[in-house]
Design a protein around this motif. Structure first.
Motif, PDB file in Angstrom:
ATOM      1  N   LEU A 126       0.845  -1.188   0.000  1.00 21.03           N
ATOM      2  CA  LEU A 126       0.000   0.000   0.000  1.00 21.03           C
ATOM      3  C   LEU A 126       0.883   1.241   0.000  1.00 21.03           C
ATOM      4  O   LEU A 126       1.736   1.398   0.875  1.00 21.03           O
ATOM      5  N   VAL A 127       0.709   2.109  -0.999  1.00 25.36           N
ATOM      6  CA  VAL A 127       1.539   3.314  -1.085  1.00 25.36           C
ATOM      7  C   VAL A 127       0.734   4.595  -0.902  1.00 25.36           C
ATOM      8  O   VAL A 127       1.316   5.664  -0.715  1.00 25.36           O
ATOM      9  N   TRP A 128      -0.582   4.517  -0.967  1.00 26.91           N
ATOM     10  CA  TRP A 128      -1.417   5.709  -0.824  1.00 26.91           C
ATOM     11  C   TRP A 128      -2.833   5.250  -0.561  1.00 26.91           C
ATOM     12  O   TRP A 128      -3.290   4.250  -1.120  1.00 26.91           O
ATOM     13  N   HIS A 129      -3.538   5.944   0.294  1.00 23.88           N
ATOM     14  CA  HIS A 129      -4.945   5.627   0.515  1.00 23.88           C
ATOM     15  C   HIS A 129      -5.630   6.820   1.154  1.00 23.88           C
ATOM     16  O   HIS A 129      -4.993   7.705   1.715  1.00 23.88           O
ATOM     17  N   ASP A 130      -6.925   6.831   1.042  1.00 25.68           N
ATOM     18  CA  ASP A 130      -7.727   7.826   1.734  1.00 25.68           C
ATOM     19  C   ASP A 130      -9.061   7.191   2.050  1.00 25.68           C
ATOM     20  O   ASP A 130      -9.793   6.788   1.145  1.00 25.68           O
ATOM     21  N   ALA A 176       1.300  10.703  -7.470  1.00 27.57           N
ATOM     22  CA  ALA A 176       1.417  10.128  -8.815  1.00 27.57           C
ATOM     23  C   ALA A 176       2.142   8.799  -8.676  1.00 27.57           C
ATOM     24  O   ALA A 176       3.085   8.676  -7.893  1.00 27.57           O
ATOM     25  N   LYS A 177       1.711   7.848  -9.418  1.00 32.37           N
ATOM     26  CA  LYS A 177       2.327   6.521  -9.392  1.00 32.37           C
ATOM     27  C   LYS A 177       2.299   5.972 -10.796  1.00 32.37           C
ATOM     28  O   LYS A 177       1.259   5.971 -11.456  1.00 32.37           O
ATOM     29  N   ARG A 178       3.436   5.514 -11.268  1.00 34.67           N
ATOM     30  CA  ARG A 178       3.508   5.016 -12.635  1.00 34.67           C
ATOM     31  C   ARG A 178       2.967   3.603 -12.770  1.00 34.67           C
ATOM     32  O   ARG A 178       2.219   3.300 -13.682  1.00 34.67           O
ATOM     33  N   ASP A 179       3.361   2.728 -11.893  1.00 33.50           N
ATOM     34  CA  ASP A 179       2.960   1.329 -11.987  1.00 33.50           C
ATOM     35  C   ASP A 179       2.280   0.908 -10.701  1.00 33.50           C
ATOM     36  O   ASP A 179       2.553   1.464  -9.642  1.00 33.50           O
TER      37      ASP A 179
END
Length: 130
Positions: free
Chosen positions: A11-15, A100-103
């Motif tokens: 998990l790299v980002w969540h809200d 921003a996340k590419r993959d």
């Protein structure tokens, strides 16, 4: 035969939209009804899609409650537009990229109304897109 491997996701980002306001380190609003495009040296009304609303951050148009985001289009004239609504994005109005996340794998849950004249949408656009 080897057993199949299971991909482990990180998990790299969540809200989860806890509380009653947006986390401004993750979200900002597009305000207005278009943008200036430096490539063509001109104003692009309706965000290039002929969108009718004037987008605001007003509670009448967008709220966080019950761990959900509620966006509402309202028939109300504002700055030459016949409707108001809201547009959120993970890029600040000053151009800073908030996320921003590419993959990777992206998941979200959404429930959207449908009807004549409505165009609810969730977009995944490049960070350098307006």
């Amino acid at each position: 035969m080897e057993p199949p491997t299971t991909k482990i996701w990180t998990l790299v980002w969540h809200d989860e939209f806890d509380g009653d306001t947006f986390d401004r380190s993750k979200w900002d609003f597009d305000l207005g009804n278009g943008f200036y495009d430096d490539r063509v040296h001109g104003w692009v009304p309706g965000w290039g899609n002929d969108e009718l609303p004037y987008y605001t951050s007003e509670p009448e148009n967008v709220q966080v409650r019950d761990s959900s985001v509620f966006i509402r289009a309202v028939q109300a004239p504002l700055h030459g537009c016949g409707y108001t609504s809201a547009r959120l994005k993970t890029q600040a109005r000053d151009g800073r990229v908030l996320f921003a996340k590419r993959d990777g794998r992206v998941e979200f849950r959404a429930r959207m109304r449908w009807g004549k004249g409505l165009w609810p949408a969730l977009w995944m656009l490049p960070a350098d897109d307006h």
